[in-house]
Design a protein around this motif. Sequence first.
Motif, PDB file in Angstrom:
ATOM      1  N   PHE A 187      -4.491 -49.323  14.140  1.00 59.45           N
ATOM      2  CA  PHE A 187      -5.727 -49.979  14.557  1.00 59.45           C
ATOM      3  C   PHE A 187      -5.584 -50.635  15.929  1.00 59.45           C
ATOM      4  O   PHE A 187      -6.445 -50.473  16.798  1.00 59.45           O
ATOM      5  CB  PHE A 187      -6.132 -51.031  13.520  1.00 59.45           C
ATOM      6  N   VAL A 188      -4.498 -51.349  16.134  1.00 62.14           N
ATOM      7  CA  VAL A 188      -4.311 -52.065  17.401  1.00 62.14           C
ATOM      8  C   VAL A 188      -4.080 -51.106  18.556  1.00 62.14           C
ATOM      9  O   VAL A 188      -4.600 -51.306  19.660  1.00 62.14           O
ATOM     10  CB  VAL A 188      -3.146 -53.069  17.284  1.00 62.14           C
ATOM     11  N   THR A 189      -3.311 -50.064  18.335  1.00 58.63           N
ATOM     12  CA  THR A 189      -2.898 -49.189  19.440  1.00 58.63           C
ATOM     13  C   THR A 189      -3.764 -47.961  19.621  1.00 58.63           C
ATOM     14  O   THR A 189      -3.806 -47.386  20.716  1.00 58.63           O
ATOM     15  CB  THR A 189      -1.445 -48.726  19.242  1.00 58.63           C
ATOM     16  N   GLY A 190      -4.420 -47.503  18.558  1.00 59.05           N
ATOM     17  CA  GLY A 190      -5.194 -46.273  18.640  1.00 59.05           C
ATOM     18  C   GLY A 190      -4.340 -45.025  18.737  1.00 59.05           C
ATOM     19  O   GLY A 190      -4.851 -43.950  19.084  1.00 59.05           O
ATOM     20  N   GLU A 191      -3.055 -45.135  18.424  1.00 56.59           N
ATOM     21  CA  GLU A 191      -2.142 -44.001  18.549  1.00 56.59           C
ATOM     22  C   GLU A 191      -1.686 -43.497  17.178  1.00 56.59           C
ATOM     23  O   GLU A 191      -1.747 -44.221  16.187  1.00 56.59           O
ATOM     24  CB  GLU A 191      -0.918 -44.377  19.393  1.00 56.59           C
ATOM     25  N   GLU A 192      -1.218 -42.243  17.176  1.00 56.91           N
ATOM     26  CA  GLU A 192      -0.689 -41.616  15.976  1.00 56.91           C
ATOM     27  C   GLU A 192       0.780 -41.254  16.199  1.00 56.91           C
ATOM     28  O   GLU A 192       1.176 -40.900  17.313  1.00 56.91           O
ATOM     29  CB  GLU A 192      -1.469 -40.337  15.630  1.00 56.91           C
ATOM     30  N   PRO A 193       1.613 -41.321  15.160  1.00 59.20           N
ATOM     31  CA  PRO A 193       3.044 -41.064  15.336  1.00 59.20           C
ATOM     32  C   PRO A 193       3.365 -39.587  15.556  1.00 59.20           C
ATOM     33  O   PRO A 193       2.731 -38.712  14.969  1.00 59.20           O
ATOM     34  CB  PRO A 193       3.648 -41.548  14.016  1.00 59.20           C
ATOM     35  N   SER A 194       4.354 -39.342  16.408  1.00 55.47           N
ATOM     36  CA  SER A 194       4.824 -37.974  16.611  1.00 55.47           C
ATOM     37  C   SER A 194       6.041 -37.681  15.755  1.00 55.47           C
ATOM     38  O   SER A 194       6.242 -36.540  15.317  1.00 55.47           O
ATOM     39  CB  SER A 194       5.158 -37.744  18.087  1.00 55.47           C
ATOM     40  N   GLU A 195       6.869 -38.683  15.483  1.00 58.94           N
ATOM     41  CA  GLU A 195       8.057 -38.514  14.659  1.00 58.94           C
ATOM     42  C   GLU A 195       8.146 -39.663  13.650  1.00 58.94           C
ATOM     43  O   GLU A 195       7.807 -40.795  13.979  1.00 58.94           O
ATOM     44  CB  GLU A 195       9.325 -38.508  15.522  1.00 58.94           C
ATOM     45  N   ILE A 196       8.624 -39.357  12.462  1.00 60.49           N
ATOM     46  CA  ILE A 196       8.750 -40.363  11.400  1.00 60.49           C
ATOM     47  C   ILE A 196      10.062 -40.150  10.654  1.00 60.49           C
ATOM     48  O   ILE A 196      10.436 -39.017  10.334  1.00 60.49           O
ATOM     49  CB  ILE A 196       7.580 -40.288  10.402  1.00 60.49           C
ATOM     50  N   SER A 197      10.733 -41.255  10.377  1.00 60.40           N
ATOM     51  CA  SER A 197      11.886 -41.241   9.477  1.00 60.40           C
ATOM     52  C   SER A 197      11.692 -42.358   8.463  1.00 60.40           C
ATOM     53  O   SER A 197      11.003 -43.339   8.735  1.00 60.40           O
ATOM     54  CB  SER A 197      13.193 -41.450  10.245  1.00 60.40           C
TER      55      SER A 197
END
Length: 321
Positions: A187-197
């Motif tokens: 919500f704050v950044t408006g971004e979506e993750p590219s990598e997740i661990s």
Amino acid sequence: MSVRWGILGAGNFARQHMGPAIHAAQGADLVALATTSAEKASGFLSFCPTLTVHPTYDALLADPQIDVVYIPLPNHLHVEWVNKALDAGKHVLCEKPLAMNASEIPALMARRDQTGLLVAEAFMIVHHPQWKWAKEQVASGAIGKLVHVTGRFTFDNRDPGNIRNRPETGGGALRDIGIYVIGSARFVTGEEPSEISSRIRWENGVDVFTEIGATFPGFTYSAYISTRLHRGQEMVFHGEEGLIRLTAPFNANVFGEARVDLHRPGLEILTKRWPDSNHYVLQVEAFCHSLRTGEDYACPLEFSYGTQEMMDRVFDAAQSL
């Protein structure tokens, strides 16, 4: 004209928080509840004595006096009863998580668009002024370039009978509270993750502790959540020129005062407080406002889809602790 609400089920959360919020919200009128328990109904009638109590969920959905159905049922029942409410021509505010996995949400988007009804997940924090202010500060460059986001949300719940500890009802820490550390960062950044661990500890078929690491296009991210630790919560947005800390980000004025600290160069700290804001009331009022005006709702299904998709990826990436 007030928007008329009905509640599908009489659980503790609805009685303690959302029922009173609907009753208190401007432009909303709590008119009905569905439950077979006279004891549970009495808890709602104590603050809303004019409430109509229906003996079944289907009876409430058939009530022509209801415009909006609020659904606080166990997680695994959410999609089923959202669809039934839409079949009945009702707008829907459904507790989080909206679905058990992201693949279920596009069909709800299609039904929303087809029917013209408002359907949303009850992700209440986006309506709280502390989160709106934090989002504005990050966007305005108040902390310079955002570099890293950290989050934690924990409490201790070992009751084996609690639905949050039952796999058959969609329990587990990630669906219950992980949604907050994930959704708030998005919500704050408006971004979506590219990598997740991630690493998850399981007990009796439900996740009780999760560590998350992620890379977003503009920053890195780390968080942990648990239902087996002393209660705590915090979100931090750390930039090259400052830092934003929310000290009661998810249970504002229950866990602690709604407060945001903005750390700036020279050891300067600007503190903002919101002692009187109730995000449940604000959520109901925002929903009613969108119904009346057609203005965009702050938490549309598209946003909920993104949060659920990230949660799904956390599950998929997990190594067992």
